[in-house]
Write a protein that holds these residues in place. Structure first.
Motif, short mmCIF file in Angstrom:
data_model
loop_
_atom_site.label_atom_id
_atom_site.label_comp_id
_atom_site.label_asym_id
_atom_site.label_seq_id
_atom_site.Cartn_x
_atom_site.Cartn_y
_atom_site.Cartn_z
N GLN A 85 30.28 20.21 21.53
CA GLN A 85 29.38 20.05 22.68
C GLN A 85 28.61 21.34 22.91
N ARG A 86 27.36 21.20 23.31
CA ARG A 86 26.49 22.35 23.61
C ARG A 86 26.23 22.34 25.12
N LEU A 87 26.75 23.37 25.79
CA LEU A 87 26.77 23.37 27.25
C LEU A 87 26.08 24.59 27.82
N ILE A 88 25.59 24.45 29.06
CA ILE A 88 25.10 25.62 29.80
C ILE A 88 26.06 25.99 30.93
N ALA A 89 27.05 25.13 31.18
CA ALA A 89 28.07 25.45 32.18
C ALA A 89 29.36 24.73 31.80
N ARG A 92 36.53 24.93 34.35
CA ARG A 92 37.83 24.25 34.25
C ARG A 92 38.83 24.93 35.17
N ASP A 93 39.57 24.11 35.92
CA ASP A 93 40.64 24.59 36.79
C ASP A 93 41.92 23.87 36.41
N GLU A 101 51.77 21.65 47.68
CA GLU A 101 50.50 22.32 47.43
C GLU A 101 50.21 22.43 45.93
N TRP A 102 48.91 22.44 45.63
CA TRP A 102 48.46 22.70 44.27
C TRP A 102 48.08 24.17 44.17
N ARG A 103 48.60 24.85 43.16
CA ARG A 103 48.30 26.26 42.95
C ARG A 103 47.61 26.45 41.61
N THR A 104 46.54 27.23 41.61
CA THR A 104 45.74 27.44 40.39
C THR A 104 46.43 28.43 39.46
N VAL A 105 46.54 28.05 38.19
CA VAL A 105 47.10 28.95 37.18
C VAL A 105 46.05 29.37 36.15
N GLU A 106 44.92 28.68 36.13
CA GLU A 106 43.82 29.09 35.23
C GLU A 106 42.49 28.65 35.83
N ARG A 107 41.52 29.54 35.77
CA ARG A 107 40.18 29.24 36.29
C ARG A 107 39.17 29.80 35.31
N ILE A 108 38.43 28.92 34.64
CA ILE A 108 37.44 29.33 33.63
C ILE A 108 36.05 28.98 34.12
N ARG A 109 35.15 29.95 34.02
CA ARG A 109 33.75 29.75 34.37
C ARG A 109 32.89 30.37 33.27
N ASP A 120 4.92 20.08 32.27
CA ASP A 120 3.90 20.82 33.01
C ASP A 120 4.32 22.23 33.40
N GLY A 121 5.52 22.65 33.02
CA GLY A 121 5.93 24.00 33.37
C GLY A 121 7.41 24.23 33.15
N TRP A 122 7.85 25.46 33.40
CA TRP A 122 9.26 25.80 33.27
C TRP A 122 9.58 26.99 34.17
N VAL A 123 10.89 27.16 34.45
CA VAL A 123 11.35 28.27 35.26
C VAL A 123 12.73 28.66 34.75
N ARG A 124 13.04 29.96 34.80
CA ARG A 124 14.31 30.48 34.30
C ARG A 124 15.40 30.32 35.35
N LEU A 125 16.61 30.00 34.91
CA LEU A 125 17.70 29.74 35.84
C LEU A 125 19.02 30.14 35.20
N ASP A 126 19.99 30.54 36.03
CA ASP A 126 21.32 30.90 35.54
C ASP A 126 22.34 30.27 36.49
N LEU A 127 23.21 29.43 35.95
CA LEU A 127 24.18 28.72 36.79
C LEU A 127 25.37 29.58 37.18
N ALA A 128 25.33 30.87 36.87
CA ALA A 128 26.37 31.77 37.40
C ALA A 128 26.30 31.82 38.92
N ASP A 129 25.14 31.49 39.49
CA ASP A 129 24.98 31.48 40.95
C ASP A 129 25.09 30.08 41.54
N ALA A 130 25.73 29.16 40.81
CA ALA A 130 25.84 27.78 41.29
C ALA A 130 26.97 27.64 42.29
N ALA A 131 26.74 26.82 43.32
CA ALA A 131 27.81 26.46 44.26
C ALA A 131 28.81 25.58 43.54
#
Length: 255
Positions: A85-89, A92-93, A101-109, A120-131
């Protein structure tokens, strides 16, 4: 008579008690909404924003409010998964249930910068700033802690406590692919020579890799009755609290 008078509660205090009860009802409703898995605030922001294609941004009138921008992905250096797969984001939790309770043991970004474009156009974006979470159809795995591979398995066993054989683990994966068409809630800032850029609004870019109607269903959570009950309780609680406050003030002024 004096003793009887001391036992009476003033009308103002009685109405304040009613207001407190309304607040309690509203808070209970908020807990129900949270338990439903819904995100009504994000849904309202995404659906309520003005929509525009990337190519229309240079002609859009100035606005301080975020816009819902649509476009396709173009990336020369995507994240490539073992299955090709070719991904931009890639988010995984991995979590382990410890008691209730659920406790996180791994968090990958993992994210990549990319172009959001149309013809008709384009704009640069980085999903590191995604909610978070990304609005995608998540892949959810559930199983025993013993099924997790090392070194993750060892960390999960420690979190699970004294009886890891009965503990439950889950992994939730959300991805955005280079073939996806995106909806991005962003602020549009103008630069020189008619160029624009997308800036993350408060809380980050809200990113959906599914159409708007499907995004609303995902943001509505998987328990619609619980959501409806929670929203209704919030509305009723707010009304009761307002009535109690206003009536209490009126009673106090009346003496």
């Amino acid at each position: 008579r004096r003793g009887a008078g001391r036992g009476r509660v003033s009308p103002a205090l009685a109405w304040l008690a009613v207001a407190a009860a309304g607040v309690a009802i509203a808070l209970g409703g908020a807990l129900l909404v949270r338990a439903s898995g819904a995100s009504p605030g994000r849904a309202r922001r995404l659906a309520g924003a003005r929509g525009a294609r990337v190519g229309e941004l240079t002609e859009a009138p100035p606005s301080r409010r975020p816009m819902r921008v649509s476009g396709r992905v173009r990336c020369s250096d995507p994240v490539v998964t073992p299955d090709g797969q070719r991904l931009i984001a890639f988010h995984r939790d991995v979590e382990v249930r410890s008691g209730r309770e659920w406790r996180t043991v791994e968090r990958i970004r993992e994210t990549r910068a990319f172009d959001l474009w149309d013809h008709d156009g384009w704009v640069r974006l980085d999903l590191a700033d995604a909610a978070e979470p990304l609005i995608t159809i998540p892949h959810v795995w559930r199983g025993a802690v013993s099924e997790l591979e090392e070194p993750l398995g060892g960390a999960a066993v420690r979190v699970a406590g004294e009886d890891p054989s009965r503990a439950e683990a889950r992994a939730v994966t959300r991805t955005v692919s280079v073939i996806d068409r995106l909806l991005v809630l962003a602020r549009v800032e103008r630069q020189g020579a008619g160029a624009v850029r997308l800036v993350a609004p408060q809380g980050g870019f809200i990113v959906s890799a599914v159409p708007l109607d499907a995004a609303m269903r995902l943001l509505g959570g998987g328990r619609p009755r619980l959501l409806l009950g929670g929203v209704s309780a919030i509305a009723v609680g707010i009304v009761i609290a307002l009535v109690g406050v206003l009536a209490g003030i009126a009673s106090a002024l009346a003496g």
